[in-house]
Write a protein that holds these residues in place. Sequence first.
Motif, short mmCIF file in Angstrom:
data_model
loop_
_atom_site.label_atom_id
_atom_site.label_comp_id
_atom_site.label_asym_id
_atom_site.label_seq_id
_atom_site.Cartn_x
_atom_site.Cartn_y
_atom_site.Cartn_z
N CYS A 97 -66.32 15.58 -11.90
CA CYS A 97 -67.85 15.96 -11.58
C CYS A 97 -67.84 17.51 -12.11
CB CYS A 97 -68.35 16.10 -10.18
SG CYS A 97 -69.94 16.68 -9.87
N GLU A 98 -66.98 18.16 -11.78
CA GLU A 98 -66.78 19.70 -12.53
C GLU A 98 -66.71 19.59 -13.62
OE1 GLU A 98 -63.97 23.57 -11.54
OE2 GLU A 98 -64.41 22.31 -9.58
N GLU A 100 -67.38 17.17 -16.01
CA GLU A 100 -68.66 17.05 -16.77
C GLU A 100 -69.53 18.13 -16.60
OE1 GLU A 100 -70.17 13.29 -14.36
OE2 GLU A 100 -68.68 12.21 -15.10
N LYS A 101 -69.64 18.69 -15.57
CA LYS A 101 -70.58 20.03 -15.75
C LYS A 101 -69.86 20.99 -16.82
CE LYS A 101 -71.95 19.93 -10.85
NZ LYS A 101 -72.09 20.74 -9.70
N LYS A 102 -68.84 21.54 -16.80
CA LYS A 102 -68.28 22.41 -17.71
C LYS A 102 -68.40 21.87 -19.03
CE LYS A 102 -66.62 25.23 -14.72
NZ LYS A 102 -66.61 26.52 -14.70
N GLU A 103 -68.34 20.49 -19.34
CA GLU A 103 -68.47 19.92 -20.94
C GLU A 103 -69.85 20.28 -21.19
OE1 GLU A 103 -67.18 15.89 -20.39
OE2 GLU A 103 -65.12 16.61 -21.12
N LYS A 104 -70.62 19.81 -20.36
CA LYS A 104 -72.33 19.93 -20.46
C LYS A 104 -72.56 21.33 -20.83
CE LYS A 104 -76.95 19.04 -18.75
NZ LYS A 104 -77.57 18.96 -17.58
N GLN A 105 -72.08 22.39 -20.17
CA GLN A 105 -72.20 23.61 -20.19
C GLN A 105 -71.74 24.10 -21.78
OE1 GLN A 105 -70.35 26.11 -17.43
NE2 GLN A 105 -71.90 28.05 -17.58
N GLU A 108 -73.85 23.02 -24.67
CA GLU A 108 -75.11 24.09 -24.48
C GLU A 108 -74.81 25.08 -25.11
OE1 GLU A 108 -76.56 24.35 -20.62
OE2 GLU A 108 -77.52 22.42 -20.49
#
Length: 139
Positions: A97-98, A100-105, A108
């Motif tokens: 989960c972490e 995925e959040k970092k990849e999304k960030q 961006e």
Amino acid sequence: MSRQNQIDEELRDLKLRFELLDGDRKAYYESSQLTIRKNKEEIAQLAAQNKELRSTIAKLRKFEKDITPSSAMNMTAFEKFDHEVIDSQKRCDRLKCELEKKEKQLYELEDNYFDLKKIAEGVKNKNNPQMKVNFFFFS
């Protein structure tokens, strides 16, 4: 009837009553003795049954005591391993989960970088009308 006849009649009546009462007493005595014998036999049977059950319980407790420690240790070790697996799975899920959040960030930030790069190139090329629009769009 004479007085003597009355006394004799009463005496016979009393003897008859006495014999009846004595018969009742003997019957009660025999009945109670039979009940006592039956109760003693039942007590002896129950005592033997009780002794057998106590022996069986003692054997089962000994058997349980001999087997329980090793199986309890194995079960505890298995449960401990199971908990470790579950904890590792939770940690893995949390890290995914972490990630995925970092990849999304990251995506961006890359998009912002490319947008800023285009703006910077547009500033260099002031004559480019498309960049002027983009510059005003981000302001």
